[in-house]
Design a protein around this motif. Structure first.
Motif, PDB file in Angstrom:
ATOM      1  N   UNK A  68      23.334   4.516 -16.252  1.00  0.00           N
ATOM      2  CA  UNK A  68      24.242   5.196 -17.186  1.00  0.00           C
ATOM      3  C   UNK A  68      23.850   4.936 -18.637  1.00  0.00           C
ATOM      4  N   UNK A  69      23.063   3.890 -18.874  1.00  0.00           N
ATOM      5  CA  UNK A  69      22.573   3.616 -20.222  1.00  0.00           C
ATOM      6  C   UNK A  69      21.774   4.815 -20.725  1.00  0.00           C
ATOM      7  N   UNK A  70      22.064   5.262 -21.941  1.00  0.00           N
ATOM      8  CA  UNK A  70      21.497   6.510 -22.452  1.00  0.00           C
ATOM      9  C   UNK A  70      19.974   6.494 -22.518  1.00  0.00           C
ATOM     10  N   UNK A  71      19.383   5.428 -23.046  1.00  0.00           N
ATOM     11  CA  UNK A  71      17.934   5.367 -23.183  1.00  0.00           C
ATOM     12  C   UNK A  71      17.241   5.288 -21.831  1.00  0.00           C
ATOM     13  N   UNK A  72      17.786   4.475 -20.929  1.00  0.00           N
ATOM     14  CA  UNK A  72      17.197   4.340 -19.592  1.00  0.00           C
ATOM     15  C   UNK A  72      17.336   5.639 -18.809  1.00  0.00           C
ATOM     16  N   UNK A  90      21.805  13.824  -3.124  1.00  0.00           N
ATOM     17  CA  UNK A  90      22.996  13.702  -3.962  1.00  0.00           C
ATOM     18  C   UNK A  90      22.651  12.788  -5.127  1.00  0.00           C
ATOM     19  N   UNK A  91      23.183  13.065  -6.311  1.00  0.00           N
ATOM     20  CA  UNK A  91      22.902  12.229  -7.479  1.00  0.00           C
ATOM     21  C   UNK A  91      24.174  11.599  -8.009  1.00  0.00           C
ATOM     22  N   UNK A  92      24.023  10.427  -8.614  1.00  0.00           N
ATOM     23  CA  UNK A  92      25.156   9.693  -9.180  1.00  0.00           C
ATOM     24  C   UNK A  92      24.603   8.776 -10.268  1.00  0.00           C
ATOM     25  N   UNK A  93      25.487   8.105 -10.977  1.00  0.00           N
ATOM     26  CA  UNK A  93      25.071   7.093 -11.951  1.00  0.00           C
ATOM     27  C   UNK A  93      25.686   5.752 -11.551  1.00  0.00           C
ATOM     28  N   UNK A  94      25.150   4.700 -12.116  1.00  0.00           N
ATOM     29  CA  UNK A  94      25.643   3.365 -11.778  1.00  0.00           C
ATOM     30  C   UNK A  94      27.012   3.060 -12.383  1.00  0.00           C
ATOM     31  N   UNK A 115      17.964  -4.770 -15.010  1.00  0.00           N
ATOM     32  CA  UNK A 115      18.471  -4.821 -16.379  1.00  0.00           C
ATOM     33  C   UNK A 115      18.966  -3.458 -16.848  1.00  0.00           C
ATOM     34  N   UNK A 116      18.469  -2.398 -16.220  1.00  0.00           N
ATOM     35  CA  UNK A 116      18.822  -1.037 -16.640  1.00  0.00           C
ATOM     36  C   UNK A 116      19.856  -0.389 -15.743  1.00  0.00           C
ATOM     37  N   UNK A 117      19.891  -0.770 -14.476  1.00  0.00           N
ATOM     38  CA  UNK A 117      20.728  -0.094 -13.496  1.00  0.00           C
ATOM     39  C   UNK A 117      21.558  -1.104 -12.719  1.00  0.00           C
ATOM     40  N   UNK A 169      12.673   2.583  -8.173  1.00  0.00           N
ATOM     41  CA  UNK A 169      11.598   3.011  -9.066  1.00  0.00           C
ATOM     42  C   UNK A 169      11.823   2.369 -10.428  1.00  0.00           C
ATOM     43  N   UNK A 170      10.791   1.679 -10.923  1.00  0.00           N
ATOM     44  CA  UNK A 170      10.852   1.079 -12.254  1.00  0.00           C
ATOM     45  C   UNK A 170       9.753   1.691 -13.106  1.00  0.00           C
ATOM     46  N   UNK A 171       9.938   1.653 -14.416  1.00  0.00           N
ATOM     47  CA  UNK A 171       8.957   2.285 -15.297  1.00  0.00           C
ATOM     48  C   UNK A 171       8.888   1.572 -16.634  1.00  0.00           C
TER      49      UNK A 171
END
Length: 219
Positions: A68-72, A90-94, A115-117, A169-171
């Motif tokens: 849900x973090x905007x940059x991530x 199906x898609x969702x956010x943390x 750290x992001x999700x 998946x990490x990036x």
């Protein structure tokens, strides 16, 4: 029967639901495998199947979870959209209510590091045996990779429900490179992990499933 001097193969006729058998060996047994070639027990339990991206994409109940973090979210948005469209996920956010329930109820495709999700953080107990993520690097199967400029993904079985797969998946790259990696991921359906270190380079591997018909002996 496995011994230090080699294997002893014995064919056994089983007529009842439970049978007692004796197998003679010249050396102390160190392990036992029943039906090693799966000639009789052909249907495998979920935990015997190696975790793979194909298992995640092939599950009709898989949920793709964005941070849900905007940059991530900006970094992973196009990659998530591409995979969700191709595999009807199906898609969702943390940040959604009941996000913790995702881990127990569905196969998951999680975008972003712990750290992001938040879901990646909650799924850490399942992922820890396969991947260790640090600030500027990560480790898979004993090999350390630099995170900056790299996109990687790993698939694991849900420890509480082996019929479910958790993919992460990490990036450490930008959105364009992350999308490019996601588009290539579909061609590695049998892999358990994959690393795109930049350009056309790729490193991939498979994890072993758990053989429930194998028993190790401790003397």
């Amino acid at each position: 029967v496995h011994t230090a001097g080699g294997e002893v193969i014995e064919k056994i006729t089983v007529k009842n639901a439970s049978e007692k058998v004796k197998i003679k060996t010249t050396q102390a047994p160190i392990g036992l495998t029943v039906d090693p070639e799966y000639q009789n027990f052909r249907v495998l339990w979920p935990e015997e199947l190696p975790p793979s991206f194909g298992a995640c994409f092939g599950d009709p109940a898989t949920v793709a979870v964005l941070p849900s973090d905007e940059l991530a979210q900006e970094k992973f948005a196009a990659a998530a959209e591409s995979l969700a469209r191709d595999f009807e996920l199906e898609t969702a956010t943390d940040a959604e209510a009941g996000v913790r329930d995702f881990i127990g109820a569905s196969s998951l495709l999680v975008f972003g590091s712990p750290e992001e999700n938040r879901v990646a953080r909650l799924a850490g107990v399942h992922l820890a045996s396969r991947i260790k993520i640090e600030e500027k690097s990560f480790i898979i199967e004993g090999t350390r990779y630099d995170l900056p400029g790299t996109v990687a993904a790993v698939a694991v079985r849900n420890a509480k429900d082996p019929s479910k797969t958790i993919c992460l998946m990490i990036s450490g790259a930008g959105g364009e490179e992350t999308l490019r990696a996601a588009r290539r991921l579909r061609y590695f359906s049998k892999s358990g992990f994959i690393v795109f270190p930049g350009g056309d380079k790729v490193e991939e591997g498979r994890f072993e499933g758990k053989n429930l018909l194998n028993y190790n002996m401790v003397h």
